[in-house]
Design a protein around this motif. Structure first.
Motif, PDB file in Angstrom:
ATOM      1  N   LYS A   1      33.975  -2.314 -49.898  1.00 45.56           N
ATOM      2  CA  LYS A   1      32.661  -1.971 -50.445  1.00 45.56           C
ATOM      3  C   LYS A   1      31.601  -2.972 -49.982  1.00 45.56           C
ATOM      4  CE  LYS A   1      30.082  -0.880 -54.635  1.00 45.56           C
ATOM      5  NZ  LYS A   1      28.871  -1.567 -54.161  1.00 45.56           N
ATOM      6  N   LEU A   2      31.961  -4.258 -50.009  1.00 41.95           N
ATOM      7  CA  LEU A   2      31.023  -5.275 -49.530  1.00 41.95           C
ATOM      8  C   LEU A   2      30.663  -5.037 -48.070  1.00 41.95           C
ATOM      9  CD1 LEU A   2      32.537  -8.490 -51.185  1.00 41.95           C
ATOM     10  CD2 LEU A   2      30.468  -7.269 -51.873  1.00 41.95           C
ATOM     11  N   LEU A   3      31.649  -4.681 -47.264  1.00 44.79           N
ATOM     12  CA  LEU A   3      31.400  -4.402 -45.854  1.00 44.79           C
ATOM     13  C   LEU A   3      30.501  -3.188 -45.691  1.00 44.79           C
ATOM     14  CD1 LEU A   3      31.865  -4.790 -42.832  1.00 44.79           C
ATOM     15  CD2 LEU A   3      33.987  -3.475 -43.061  1.00 44.79           C
ATOM     16  N   ASN A   4      30.806  -2.104 -46.392  1.00 41.68           N
ATOM     17  CA  ASN A   4      30.006  -0.889 -46.253  1.00 41.68           C
ATOM     18  C   ASN A   4      28.562  -1.108 -46.692  1.00 41.68           C
ATOM     19  OD1 ASN A   4      32.127   0.606 -45.232  1.00 41.68           O
ATOM     20  ND2 ASN A   4      32.790   1.347 -47.239  1.00 41.68           N
ATOM     21  N   ASP A   5      28.376  -1.848 -47.783  1.00 38.25           N
ATOM     22  CA  ASP A   5      27.018  -2.115 -48.257  1.00 38.25           C
ATOM     23  C   ASP A   5      26.248  -2.977 -47.256  1.00 38.25           C
ATOM     24  OD1 ASP A   5      27.486  -0.629 -50.502  1.00 38.25           O
ATOM     25  OD2 ASP A   5      27.913  -2.341 -51.804  1.00 38.25           O
TER      26      ASP A   5
ATOM     27  N   GLN B   1      32.166 -15.302 -53.338  1.00 31.45           N
ATOM     28  CA  GLN B   1      33.397 -15.307 -54.115  1.00 31.45           C
ATOM     29  C   GLN B   1      34.584 -14.778 -53.308  1.00 31.45           C
ATOM     30  OE1 GLN B   1      32.083 -12.858 -57.346  1.00 31.45           O
ATOM     31  NE2 GLN B   1      31.117 -14.535 -58.481  1.00 31.45           N
ATOM     32  N   GLU B   2      34.334 -13.776 -52.497  1.00 34.65           N
ATOM     33  CA  GLU B   2      35.421 -13.116 -51.768  1.00 34.65           C
ATOM     34  C   GLU B   2      35.768 -13.820 -50.457  1.00 34.65           C
ATOM     35  OE1 GLU B   2      38.337 -10.560 -52.022  1.00 34.65           O
ATOM     36  OE2 GLU B   2      36.664 -10.236 -53.395  1.00 34.65           O
ATOM     37  N   PHE B   3      34.749 -14.394 -49.788  1.00 34.55           N
ATOM     38  CA  PHE B   3      34.960 -14.903 -48.429  1.00 34.55           C
ATOM     39  C   PHE B   3      34.622 -16.383 -48.260  1.00 34.55           C
ATOM     40  CE2 PHE B   3      34.010 -10.368 -48.118  1.00 34.55           C
ATOM     41  CZ  PHE B   3      35.114  -9.908 -47.399  1.00 34.55           C
ATOM     42  N   GLY B   4      34.222 -17.051 -49.353  1.00 34.58           N
ATOM     43  CA  GLY B   4      33.906 -18.473 -49.268  1.00 34.58           C
ATOM     44  C   GLY B   4      32.478 -18.758 -48.888  1.00 34.58           C
ATOM     45  N   SER B   5      31.911 -17.920 -48.017  1.00 38.54           N
ATOM     46  CA  SER B   5      30.522 -18.088 -47.597  1.00 38.54           C
ATOM     47  C   SER B   5      30.062 -16.788 -46.946  1.00 38.54           C
ATOM     48  CB  SER B   5      30.390 -19.244 -46.589  1.00 38.54           C
ATOM     49  OG  SER B   5      31.043 -18.916 -45.366  1.00 38.54           O
ATOM     50  N   TYR B   6      28.754 -16.656 -46.783  1.00 38.99           N
ATOM     51  CA  TYR B   6      28.225 -15.480 -46.094  1.00 38.99           C
ATOM     52  C   TYR B   6      28.705 -15.447 -44.646  1.00 38.99           C
ATOM     53  CZ  TYR B   6      24.783 -12.173 -44.174  1.00 38.99           C
ATOM     54  OH  TYR B   6      24.169 -11.121 -43.544  1.00 38.99           O
ATOM     55  N   VAL B   7      28.714 -16.598 -43.987  1.00 41.19           N
ATOM     56  CA  VAL B   7      29.192 -16.645 -42.605  1.00 41.19           C
ATOM     57  C   VAL B   7      30.686 -16.323 -42.559  1.00 41.19           C
ATOM     58  CG1 VAL B   7      29.342 -18.020 -40.500  1.00 41.19           C
ATOM     59  CG2 VAL B   7      27.424 -18.359 -42.059  1.00 41.19           C
TER      60      VAL B   7
ATOM     61  N   GLU C   1      27.517 -23.611 -49.867  1.00 38.96           N
ATOM     62  CA  GLU C   1      27.526 -22.406 -50.699  1.00 38.96           C
ATOM     63  C   GLU C   1      27.973 -22.711 -52.132  1.00 38.96           C
ATOM     64  OE1 GLU C   1      27.036 -19.038 -50.284  1.00 38.96           O
ATOM     65  OE2 GLU C   1      27.362 -18.506 -48.185  1.00 38.96           O
ATOM     66  N   LYS C   2      28.973 -23.577 -52.269  1.00 39.47           N
ATOM     67  CA  LYS C   2      29.672 -23.679 -53.552  1.00 39.47           C
ATOM     68  C   LYS C   2      29.335 -24.905 -54.370  1.00 39.47           C
ATOM     69  CE  LYS C   2      33.736 -21.028 -52.076  1.00 39.47           C
ATOM     70  NZ  LYS C   2      35.207 -21.063 -51.894  1.00 39.47           N
TER      71      LYS C   2
END
Length: 803
Positions: A606-610, A640-646, A674-675
């Motif tokens: 869902k994150l990818l599609n959005d 939360q899911e990937f650690g960072s946007y990059v 990020e964290k």
């Protein structure tokens, strides 16, 4: 008097002549060929270079428009706006060329598409109309309604990739058509006229509600107080979220009394007139004007303007950039977002106010993004019911056995023709009738997917002894005002409609809502729910009858009724509703929703599609702040899911080989930025001060005294930053710049708090703050840009105004 002339050949010569002198150029062509773009390329390029406003709209019907032609169009000039009309198999066959210069309007309408043969020596008939401003403005209005229609999308490198993929797939499956067209690409394909008008303009002026002596009421006093605070905090833009029926427009009118010159922008003509009437009722001593395709009243104190008209550069520039003290933006559909952005980038108001009835930030992202995510006041319809300002409801979820998995999903909606085929069934209509007979009260609005469905259900109900009407813009037998009067008087039982009641109108006597359409947008669903919640003497509650099948959003739509969404758990069966409200679901509906929830799209997908939807809309990779403001998912979920946007970009395959190498080398640093915990903004202000030194030097050691001037200026230059992060007892003493005291604060707070020790990524020792890793020269710009992107995002998120 208008001058009309028939042109039977060499239309291109006339077009080139008009392009050479026009300041506004609008082209509407069903098909665009590479040869046609080549024919006009130089002329369009010169026009764009001198600042002409150029808009081009074409369609994908039968995929005749060539991807190469679209690619060439994109390459002419970045300022040319190009949009595509997805036909979904329906004929799309207009050909119109509109031009406006300083002292003349001219248009050509006829048979010529944008191809060389059609513009030169093909057998083509076109009519030229000049010296008729009224007809030109009418044509321009219709063009803009098509150009910014909800189904259109902008052409950019990302959407072109999608078009090319669909084009190739279509011609692979229909190779005989492709061969015919490639051999005779310049021949016109005469297609049937569309069965239904794709644009349904309607001018409706709602009667002003009799308030007596107008004073703020319901939530308006509280909202006005929060807007006052927002001004005092020196925010220059903010959003008000207020449930339908509580008077958003009147609130805007009360707030506007503080300002000299006001601009109110909307995308529907009736909203402009309703807003003007409301503002006039509040203060009849000011002047109020309409500015749209047909009416131009630019000299009033408050102007109510169509976004379509303002999107034309010639009209926009009739106003000074600082002419308006206050600009008010009503909520709007996504296709118009670029035009709003363009208009608001031009104007420099003292304050921008967005108003919306949609409580879900992520279902109406565009207006949130325009207001930088700042919310001055929020009160949704559930809280309004709790405060007894709106009627309670009794919701009935009725099982719909239609298999929506067999209907093509087109990104934002179902294929209209396929959907219609399953809806036009007598057994389904009979199930709808029985559910309505069992649960209805006295006066009903039925919300349908299409005009044909509305006509079909109205006829079915009438055959069964009820009095109903199908009300839509193509209905010639009864107008909206008459239908409302008949419903209010109890002379008819149901008004079936498509979207005429989504915005800007309330009928307090309506006590039953019937939903016979799949919920494709929570925004629209929320607006429609609001049509039945107005208070009225003798009205105890509103009945909501809703068909629930396995369509998209069916398993999340009930969340709009939940007063405690934060307590959502896997085993939570029903939403927690306000007092005196009810949720009632068929047993089969409960089973269906459980099954849909179990199969729901995994979070990462869902994150990818959005992300990809936003990337297509922008035509490029979105920045982190853009993802936050305009993406459909919460931005923090990416961290939360990937650690960072990059980190997400790496997982999604969005990074180049070089970027992957740099990411892997500096992953720990990006995740640290990020964290790292932040109760105040101080760490990111420190980092921003370092970034101010540029790509080559930003990571060099820095002392508190070097940071102090920037640190103090950043936190004191706006009232809201002072209020949020610099207003405790000790900080107030530092509002007047004191280098020693500011340096002490920086040493004590962000530098010491971000000290990870000599072996850590950051350290603070002997009065010097350091970043403890090397960046090779060829990677410095990339690491700098990524670090700055995260820093800007975290500061933006931290300082957003939240009500």
């Amino acid at each position: 008097m208008s001058n009309v002339k028939l042109i039977t050949g060499h239309l291109g010569d006339h077009l080139l002549e008009e392009i050479e002198r026009a300041s506004t150029i609008c082209i509407l062509a069903s098909f665009i060929m590479k040869s046609g773009v080549s024919y006009l390329r130089d002329a369009l390029g010169k026009a764009a270079a001198r600042g002409a406003d150029i808009k081009i709209c074409t369609g994908d019907y039968l995929f005749i428009t060539q991807p190469e032609a679209l690619e060439d169009l994109l390459a002419i000039n970045d300022t040319i706006q190009i949009r595509l009309w997805p036909s979904n198999g329906k004929s799309f066959h207009p050909k119109a060329y509109l031009f406006q210069s300083d002292n003349n309007e001219c248009m050509f309408i006829g048979s010529s598409n944008l191809s060389k043969s059609a513009l030169e020596n093909g057998v083509e008939w076109n009519v030229e109309v000049t010296q008729d401003k009224e007809i030109y403005e009418d044509a321009l209005s219709h063009f803009l309604m098509i150009f910014y229609a909800g189904k259109t999308f902008p052409l950019n490198p990302e959407t072109l990739k999608v078009y090319k993929k669909d084009y190739d797939e279509f011609h692979r499956k229909n190779s005989h058509l492709g061969k015919t067209w490639s051999e005779a690409e310049e021949k016109e394909l005469m297609l049937p006229v569309m069965e239904e008008s794709t644009v349904q303009p309607e001018m409706i002026i709602e009667e002003t509600a009799p308030y007596g002596k107008i004073q703020p009421r319901f939530a308006q006093p509280e909202a006005l107080e929060e807007l006052e605070k927002t001004l005092e905090e020196e925010y220059d833009k903010a959003l008000v979220v207020m449930a339908t029926g509580l008077g958003k427009t009147y609130l805007a009118g009360f707030f506007a009394q503080k300002f000299q010159k006001v601009l109110f922008i909307a995308h529907r003509e009736e909203i402009l007139h309703q807003a003007r009437n409301s503002f006039h009722t509040i203060n009849p001593n000011k002047t109020y004007g309409i500015y749209n395709g047909k009416i131009k009243e630019p000299n009033a104190d408050a102007i109510f303007a169509s976004i379509y008209t303002l999107s034309i550069k010639a009209h926009l520039e009739k106003f000074g950039q600082e002419e308006f003290d206050l600009i008010i933006v009503d909520e709007f559909h996504h296709a118009a977002a670029d035009s709003y952005k363009k208009v608001l980038e031009y104007f420099k108001p003292k304050f921008l106010l967005g108003i919306t009835a949609t409580p879900d930030r992520h279902d109406n992202k565009d207006v949130y993004a325009l207001c930088d995510g700042n919310v001055a006041f929020r009160l949704d319809f559930l809280e309004a019911i709790n405060r007894k300002w709106l009627s309670p409801f009794k919701y009935y979820g009725v099982y719909d056995d239609t298999d929506y998995n067999q209907i093509t999903w087109l990104g934002t909606r179902y294929d209209e023709e396929e959907l219609l085929r399953v809806q036009m069934r007598d057994n389904l209509a009979n199930n709808i009738l029985k559910a309505w007979e069992e649960k209805k009260q006295t006066r009903t609005i039925g919300f349908c997917s299409s005009i044909k469905q509305a006509d079909f259900l109205s006829g079915f109900f009438n055959k069964n002894g009820y009095r109903t009407v199908s009300l839509h813009s193509q209905q010639g037998q009864i107008d909206r005002g008459t239908a409302i009067q008949l419903l209010t008087a109890g002379e008819i039982d149901v008004i079936f409609t498509v979207d005429l009641f989504n915005e800007g109108l309330d009928i307090p006597s309506v006590d039953t809502l019937l939903f016979v359409r799949p919920t494709e947008s929570l925004t629209v669903f929320t607006q429609q729910i609001g049509r039945g919640l107005r208070l009225r003497e003798g009205k105890e509650h509103c009945v909501i009858i809703d068909l629930i099948g396995n369509y998209r959003n069916a398993d999340i739509k009930l969340s709009i009724f939940d007063t405690k969404p934060e307590t959502t758990k896997e085993n939570k069966a029903l939403p927690v509703v306000p007092e005196f409200c009810e949720i009632n679901l068929d047993v089969r509906v409960i089973d269906l929703l459980k099954e849909m929830k179990r199969k729901r799209e995994p979070r990462k997908e869902k994150l990818l599609n959005d992300y990809l939807v936003l990337k297509q809309s922008l035509g490029r990779r979105p920045s982190y702040v853009e993802l936050h403001l305009s993406g459909a998912s919460e931005s923090k979920q990416y961290r939360q899911e990937f650690g960072s946007y990059v980190g997400f970009l790496n997982w999604a395959g969005e990074l180049s080989d070089h970027e992957i190498e740099v990411y892997q080398r500096h992953r720990d640093w990006l995740e640290e930025v990020e964290k790292t915990s932040m109760s105040k903004s101080y760490k990111m202000v420190l980092l921003l001060a370092m970034l101010e030194r540029g790509p080559s030097d930003w990571y060099e050691p820095i002392t508190p005294m070097e940071v102090a001037p920037f640190f103090h200026r950043y936190l004191t230059e706006t009232e809201y930053r002072k209020r949020i992060d610099f207003s405790d007892k000790s900080s107030r003493k530092l509002w007047e710049y004191d280098e020693r005291a500011i340096s002490s604060l920086i040493a004590r707070m962000p530098m010491t708090m971000w000290d990870r020790g000599p072996e850590g990524l950051t350290s603070f020792e002997n009065g010097v703050f350091k970043i403890n890793f090397e960046i090779v020269p060829e990677n410095r710009h990339l690491v700098f840009n990524w670090t700055r992107e995260v820093c800007n995002y975290r500061l933006h998120y931290h300082f957003e105004r939240r009500n």
